[in-house]
Scaffold this motif. Structure first.
Motif, PDB file in Angstrom:
ATOM      1  N   ARG A 221       0.927  -1.164   0.441  1.00  0.00           N
ATOM      2  CA  ARG A 221      -0.055   0.185   0.077  1.00  0.00           C
ATOM      3  C   ARG A 221       1.128   0.654  -0.033  1.00  0.00           C
ATOM      4  N   ARG A 222       2.079   1.468   0.610  1.00  0.00           N
ATOM      5  CA  ARG A 222       2.067   2.037   0.665  1.00  0.00           C
ATOM      6  C   ARG A 222       3.428   1.876  -0.823  1.00  0.00           C
ATOM      7  N   GLN A 223       3.918   1.421  -1.396  1.00  0.00           N
ATOM      8  CA  GLN A 223       4.472   1.904  -2.917  1.00  0.00           C
ATOM      9  C   GLN A 223       3.392   2.133  -3.592  1.00  0.00           C
ATOM     10  N   GLN A 224       1.924   1.517  -3.645  1.00  0.00           N
ATOM     11  CA  GLN A 224       1.158   2.422  -4.414  1.00  0.00           C
ATOM     12  C   GLN A 224       0.660   3.906  -3.999  1.00  0.00           C
ATOM     13  N   LYS A 225       1.247   4.448  -2.822  1.00  0.00           N
ATOM     14  CA  LYS A 225       0.735   5.592  -2.215  1.00  0.00           C
ATOM     15  C   LYS A 225       1.913   6.413  -2.739  1.00  0.00           C
ATOM     16  N   ALA A 226       3.312   5.308  -2.749  1.00  0.00           N
ATOM     17  CA  ALA A 226       3.917   6.789  -3.335  1.00  0.00           C
ATOM     18  C   ALA A 226       4.144   6.790  -5.101  1.00  0.00           C
ATOM     19  N   CYS A 227       3.836   5.480  -6.024  1.00  0.00           N
ATOM     20  CA  CYS A 227       3.795   6.191  -7.134  1.00  0.00           C
ATOM     21  C   CYS A 227       3.355   7.522  -7.297  1.00  0.00           C
ATOM     22  N   ILE A 228       2.349   8.397  -6.075  1.00  0.00           N
ATOM     23  CA  ILE A 228       1.233   9.024  -6.605  1.00  0.00           C
ATOM     24  C   ILE A 228       1.497  10.305  -6.225  1.00  0.00           C
ATOM     25  N   GLY A 229       2.998  10.003  -5.334  1.00  0.00           N
ATOM     26  CA  GLY A 229       3.794  11.697  -4.882  1.00  0.00           C
ATOM     27  C   GLY A 229       3.946  11.374  -3.404  1.00  0.00           C
ATOM     28  N   GLY A 310       4.751  10.607 -14.947  1.00  0.00           N
ATOM     29  CA  GLY A 310       5.070   9.756 -13.501  1.00  0.00           C
ATOM     30  C   GLY A 310       5.028   8.412 -13.658  1.00  0.00           C
ATOM     31  N   PRO A 311       5.038   7.008 -13.043  1.00  0.00           N
ATOM     32  CA  PRO A 311       4.944   5.613 -13.429  1.00  0.00           C
ATOM     33  C   PRO A 311       3.291   4.915 -13.675  1.00  0.00           C
ATOM     34  N   TRP A 446      -2.649  10.280 -15.839  1.00  0.00           N
ATOM     35  CA  TRP A 446      -2.042  10.146 -15.481  1.00  0.00           C
ATOM     36  C   TRP A 446      -3.087  10.357 -14.079  1.00  0.00           C
ATOM     37  N   ALA A 447      -4.167  11.214 -14.645  1.00  0.00           N
ATOM     38  CA  ALA A 447      -5.439  11.304 -13.609  1.00  0.00           C
ATOM     39  C   ALA A 447      -6.021  10.277 -13.227  1.00  0.00           C
ATOM     40  N   SER A 448      -5.888   8.829 -13.765  1.00  0.00           N
ATOM     41  CA  SER A 448      -6.645   7.911 -13.772  1.00  0.00           C
ATOM     42  C   SER A 448      -5.468   6.921 -13.663  1.00  0.00           C
ATOM     43  N   ILE A 449      -4.462   7.107 -13.251  1.00  0.00           N
ATOM     44  CA  ILE A 449      -3.569   6.503 -12.192  1.00  0.00           C
ATOM     45  C   ILE A 449      -3.298   7.015 -10.622  1.00  0.00           C
ATOM     46  N   LEU A 450      -3.661   8.564 -10.720  1.00  0.00           N
ATOM     47  CA  LEU A 450      -3.597   9.006  -9.360  1.00  0.00           C
ATOM     48  C   LEU A 450      -5.465   8.756  -8.902  1.00  0.00           C
ATOM     49  N   CYS A 456      -7.738   2.518  -4.778  1.00  0.00           N
ATOM     50  CA  CYS A 456      -8.454   1.383  -5.101  1.00  0.00           C
ATOM     51  C   CYS A 456      -7.439   0.349  -4.407  1.00  0.00           C
ATOM     52  N   LEU A 457      -8.035  -0.564  -3.223  1.00  0.00           N
ATOM     53  CA  LEU A 457      -6.955  -1.609  -2.742  1.00  0.00           C
ATOM     54  C   LEU A 457      -6.928  -3.032  -3.400  1.00  0.00           C
ATOM     55  N   GLU A 458      -7.307  -3.648  -4.129  1.00  0.00           N
ATOM     56  CA  GLU A 458      -7.044  -4.338  -5.084  1.00  0.00           C
ATOM     57  C   GLU A 458      -6.831  -4.612  -6.528  1.00  0.00           C
TER      58      GLU A 458
END
Length: 793
Positions: A221-229, A310-311, A446-450, A456-458
Motif C-alpha cells: 500500500r505504501r508503494q501504491q501511494k508513493a507512486c502518486i507522490g 509519473g510511473p 496520469w489522472a487515471s493512475i492517481l 483501489c485496494l485491489e
C-alpha cells in the motif's frame, strides 16, 4: 557546492538512481564527471533554442575533451581512460549539424540530476519530521524483530535437540547390534521432541502471517501511494531481512525432519511418534515455505518511462524500466533464477480491449550485482510495448465503454525457485498501467493512475473504471498536496486546500463529508470554461514546477486563494502590500499579483494585473516582473506599487536573492518588459456569478496609462485596433471581467496593425485625465505591465 559534487555525496539508494540515469549512451557519465564544473556553468537551455550558442558550446566541449585527454596522457593515466575520452569525442561528432540536440540532451540530464537531489532532500526532511512511520508501525516492526530473534533461538535449540536424539539413537543402535540391551529407546522423550517441533512450526506460521499479512501488505500500500507522490518509505531491506530469516528457519526445520526420517530408517517401532507425526509436519512446513517464497517475489520499482509524467504511464514504442526483487536472499541463488516478462495473463473479456507484446530484453536472471544493497533483483531497463494488430480488440462478454486512458493493463513476471529439493513456481505483477500511443494523452493517463492508486485496494482490478468509486475530500486533498510535495518538496497548506474545496463544493461548514466523482474530477469541464478541474490543476502544477519552483518552495506564492478572500486579506494591510495567486480561468496555468492602494479618503482599493502564463514566464522570470513592474501614479510619475509581500515582508527581502545583477534598461529582459499597454483591474460595481466558484467574481477595469486619449492626438480619424468598444474620445473607464481579457487580448496582439499603433503610442506624449501631457517616460523605462499574451508565439 556544485551539483555533481552533491550527487556524489548522496546515500547509496540515490547513487543507484544516478547510475541508472547514465546507464545509456546518450551522455557518458565520464564526460559529466571530468567536465562537471564547465558543464554546470553553461546555459544549455538557451543553447537548445539558439543554434549559434549551441554550436559555440559544442566546439568548446570538444576542445575540453582534447584538454582532458592531454591531462590523462601527461598524468600517466590508464590507456583505457585515454581511449574512452577519444571515443566520446568521436561519438559527439554526430551532433555537428544539429548541436542544439546535444544541448537539449545535456539540459535534460541536468534537470534529472536536480530531481534526484530534490528527492534525497525530501527524504531527509521526511526523516527529520518522523513521518515515514508512525509509532504503531514502529512497535509492530519491533515486535517482528523480537519474534525473529526468538525463532532463531528456537531453531538453534531444536538443532541441539536433534543432535542429542541422533547421538542417543546411535548409542541404542550400537547396543542393540552388540546385543547389549542395557539401554532402551525413550519413547516419552521422542514424543516430547515432536511436540517441540510442532510448537516451532506454530511459531514459524505466526511469524509468516505477521510478515506477509501485515508488513508486506502495508509495504504494498505504501508503494501504491508513493507512486502518486506520497512521501512514504518503500525500502525493502527490512522485509528482505525478515523473509530471509524466516526461510532459513523453515529450511532448517525441513533439515530436522529429514534427519528424523534417517533415524527412523535405522530404528523404528509400532508407536514411534516420528513415524506417526512426521508426514503431517512435513506437509505443513512445505506449505509454509511455499507460501513464503511466493510472497517474497515482488515488483520493487513499478514500470516507468524516463521522461514520463509519473510511473505506471507507458507509451507504445517508448522504452520503460521495471525492477523485480526476491526477498529471500540466499547467495547460492545468485544468477540461478531467470525472470520472464509477459503481459495481461488475466486480461478482462471486454470488447475493444487492446493487447500488447513486450519487446526488448524480457528475460533476465535475479542477481545481486544490480542492487546497491545487494538485494536479489532483476532490473529490466529496456522494455517496450507494441500493440497487437490482430487478436486484440475482439468480442467480449462485457459491453463496456472505456477510454484508452481508463483501460488498465498488468505486466506479469514469473520465475522458478529450485533449492534443496524444493521447487516452487513464483509469479508477481506490476500495479495496473495505462498505455498510451500519443504524448497528448499523458495528462489524462496520469489522472487515471492517481485516481486508481488513491482509492483501489485491489491491485488486479482491471475494470476499476467500469464502476469507479467517488473520492472523499480528505483523500483527494491529500493526493493533490502530494503532487506539489513530490514535484517541489512543498505540499499544499490547509488554507490552500480550503480554497480548492470551496472551488469544487461551494461554501461548506466542513468539507469532511464532501466527495467528488471521477467524471467531475477529470471529464466534465468546469462551468463556463473549456477544461476540466484536473487540467486546470495540473496546468498550475506544471507552471510552478517549470517556472516558479523557488518562489513556491520558499512560501512566497499564496497561489490557491479566491478573489474574494484576496481582497479581504489585502484590505486590512498597508499600502503596497501584495500577494501572488493562481488564475482560475486559464487552462494551462496562470499567475497574477494583486496589491492594495488607498484613496485620499482612506478607502482601500485592490488592483490586479492580468495573469501571466507559462509562455510569459518562459521569457522573463516572475521575480523580475515583480521587481520592474511600474504604473503611472499622480503627476505621471512611474512607480512600482508592490512594496510588501503579504503579510508584511519587504519585497527585496522576499525576492532579492533571485534578482539578476542588472536592472532597468541594462536588464537582460528589457525587450520583454518594455510596456506598451497595461491591463490592470480595480474594484468596480460590475459583478458576474459563476456556479463553479460559488462566490462573487468581481469585474475589473481596463486601464491604459494614456487614459482619456483625445481624437486630436491621433489626427482627424483616429483608429486603434482595440477589441473593446471605446467611445470616440477613447475613454478608458471601460469595465470588463479581468479573467476574460485573454482571448480578446490575443486577437488584439495578433492584429497586424497593432505595432504601428504601439510605435505611435511610444512617443513622448502622455495623456492624463483626457488631455495630452508631456513627460511619457518612453521606451527605456519600465512602464505599467504589458500582458503579452501570444506576442512571442
Amino acid at each position: 557546492m556544485a551539483q555533481w559534487e552533491k550527487l556524489r555525496q548522496l546515500e547509496s539508494v540515490y547513487l543507484t538512481q544516478v547510475d541508472e540515469l547514465y546507464d545509456g549512451d546518450a551522455f557518458p557519465m565520464d564526460v559529466r564527471h571530468y567536465l562537471a564544473h564547465w558543464i554546470e556553468g553553461q546555459d544549455w537551455d538557451r543553447a537548445a533554442r539558439d543554434h549559434d550558442v549551441a554550436m559555440l558550446l559544442f566546439q568548446v566541449l570538444l576542445e575540453n575533451l582534447d584538454i582532458q585527454h592531454s591531462r590523462f596522457v601527461q598524468g600517466g593515466e590508464s590507456f583505457l581512460l585515454q581511449h574512452n575520452i577519444r571515443r566520446f569525442k568521436q561519438s559527439f561528432q554526430r551532433y555537428q549539424e544539429e548541436p542544439y540536440n546535444l544541448a537539449n540532451i545535456i539540459q535534460w540530464f541536468l534537470v534529472k540530476e536536480k530531481e534526484i537531489l530534490q528527492n534525497a532532500e525530501l527524504a531527509e526532511q521526511v526523516q527529520l519530521l518522523q513521518v515515514q512511520q508512525n509509532p504503531m508501525e514502529t512497535d509492530s516492526q519491533r515486535n517482528i524483530e523480537r519474534k525473529m530473534t526468538d525463532l532463531k533461538n528456537k531453531v538453534q535449540c531444536m538443532e541441539h535437540t536433534v543432535k542429542c536424539l541422533e547421538e542417543q539413537q546411535d548409542e541404542f543402535d550400537f547396543k542393540y547390534q552388540t546385543h547389549n540391551m542395557e539401554g532402551t529407546t525413550n519413547e516419552a522423550e521422542k514424543t516430547e521432541q515432536m511436540k517441540v517441533l510442532q510448537a516451532l512450526l506454530n511459531r514459524l506460521d505466526a511469524s509468516r502471517k505477521d510478515i506477509m499479512k501485515e508488513e508486506l501488505v502495508q509495504w504494498q500500500r505504501r508503494q501504491q501511494k508513493a507512486c502518486i507522490g506520497a512521501p512514504d518509505s518503500t525500502c525493502l531491506d527490512q522485509l528482505e531481512k525478515w523473509f530471509t530469516t524466516e526461510a532459513e528457519c523453515l529450511f532448517q526445520v525441513r533439515k530436522f525432519l529429514k534427519k528424523l526420517e534417517e533415524l527412523m530408517g535405522k530404528v523404528t517401532y509400532d508407536q514411534d511418534p516420528v513415524k506417526k507425526q512426521k508426514p503431517a509436519l512435513q506437509k505443513r512446513v512445505d506449505s509454509l515455505l511455499t507460501s513464503l517464497l511466493k510472497s517474497a517475489f515482488v515488483v520493487e520499482t513499478q514500470p516507468s518511462m524516463p521522461q514520463g509524467k509519473g510511473p505506471l504511464v507507458l507509451r507504445t514504442n517508448v522504452q520503460f524500466s521495471v525492477k523485480t526483487r526476491f526477498l529471500v536472499k540466499f547467495p547460492e541463488l545468485n544468477h540461478a533464477m531467470k525472470v520472464n516478462v509477459s503481459m495481461d495473463r488475466e486480461a478482462p473479456l471486454v470488447k475493444g480491449y487492446r493487447r500488447f507484446n513486450v519487446l526488448g530484453t524480457n528475460s533476465k536472471a535475479l542477481n545481486m550485482a544490480e542492487s546497491m544493497s545487494g538485494g536479489m533483483v532483476a532490473d529490466f531497463r529496456h522494455l517496450t510495448l507494441k500493440e497487437q494488430k490482430s487478436g486484440g480488440g475482439g468480442k467480449g462478454i462485457h459491453d463496456l465503454s472505456l477510454s484508452v486512458t481508463e483501460e488498465l493493463h498488468i505486466i506479469n513476471f514469473n520465475t522458478e525457485f529450485l533449492l534443496h529439493d524444493m521447487s516452487v513456481s513464483l509469479e508477481t505483477s506490476s500495479l495496473p498501467v495505462v498505455i498510451i500511443s500519443n504524448s497528448s494523452q499523458q495528462q489524462s493517463a496520469w489522472a487515471s493512475i492517481l485516481w486508481f492508486n488513491m482509492l483501489c485496494l485491489e491491485p488486479k482490478n482491471l475494470l476499476f473504471f467500469a464502476n469507479c468509486p467517488v473520492a472523499m475530500w480528505s483523500q483527494l486533498g491529500e493526493m493533490l498536496s502530494w503532487q506539489f510535495l513530490s514535484s517541489t518538496t512543498r505540499g499544499l497548506e490547509s488554507n490552500q486546500l480550503d480554497m480548492i474545496a470551496h472551488k469544487l463544493f461551494g461554501k461548506q461548514q466542513s468539507y469532511d463529508a464532501c466527495n467528488i466523482s471521477w467524471t467531475k474530477f477529470s471529464k466534465e469541464n468546469v462551468p463556463n470554461t473549456n477544461f476540466t478541474f484536473w487540467v486546470w490543476f495540473d496546468g498550475i502544477l506544471f507552471m510552478v514546477k517549470s517556472h516558479l519552483e523557488n518562489l513556491w518552495k520558499d512560501g512566497s506564492i499564496m497561489g490557491f486563494v479566491s478573489k474574494g478572500k484576496e481582497k479581504t486579506l489585502l484590505k486590512k494591510k498597508r499600502r503596497g502590500t501584495f500577494l501572488l495567486r493562481f488564475s482560475e480561468s486559464i487552462r494551462d496555468g496562470g499567475i497574477t499579483f494583486s496589491w492594495v492602494d488607498y484613496s485620499p479618503t482612506g478607502e482601500p482599493d485592490v488592483r490586479s494585473v492580468q495573469p501571466f502564463t507559462k509562455v510569459d514566464l518562459s521569457q522573463i522570470p516572475f521575480h523580475e516582473i515583480i521587481r520592474n513592474f511600474q504604473i503611472l501614479e499622480d503627476e505621471n510619475v512611474p512607480e512600482n506599487p508592490l512594496l510588501f509581500l503579504y503579510p508584511d515582508t519587504p519585497k527585496v527581502e522576499a525576492f532579492g536573492k533571485y534578482y539578476t545583477e542588472k536592472s532597468g534598461a541594462d536588464s537582460q529582459y528589457i525587450k520583454y518588459i518594455k510596456t506598451k499597454l497595461v491591463f490592470v483591474s480595480k474594484e468596480n460595481t460590475l459583478e458576474a456569478k459563476s456556479p463553479m466558484y460559488s462566490d462573487t467574481v468581481e469585474g475589473s477595469g481596463l486601464m491604459n496609462p494614456r487614459s482619456g486619449l483625445g481624437g486630436e492626438a491621433f489626427g482627424e480619424s483616429p483608429s486603434l485596433p482595440m477589441p473593446l468598444s471605446l467611445d470616440p474620445m477613447f475613454s478608458v473607464a471601460m469595465v470588463v471581467p479581468d479573467e476574460d481579457l485573454n482571448p480578446t487580448l490575443q486577437e488584439f496582439l495578433n492584429d497586424p496593425n497593432m505595432y504601428d499603433c504601439v510605435d505611435f503610442l511610444s512617443d513622448d506624449t502622455t495623456f492624463h485625465e483626457g488631455h495630452p501631457t508631456p513627460g511619457w517616460y518612453g521606451g527605456t523605462h519600465f512602464k505599467a505591465l504589458l500582458q503579452r499574451a501570444g506576442e512571442d508565439e
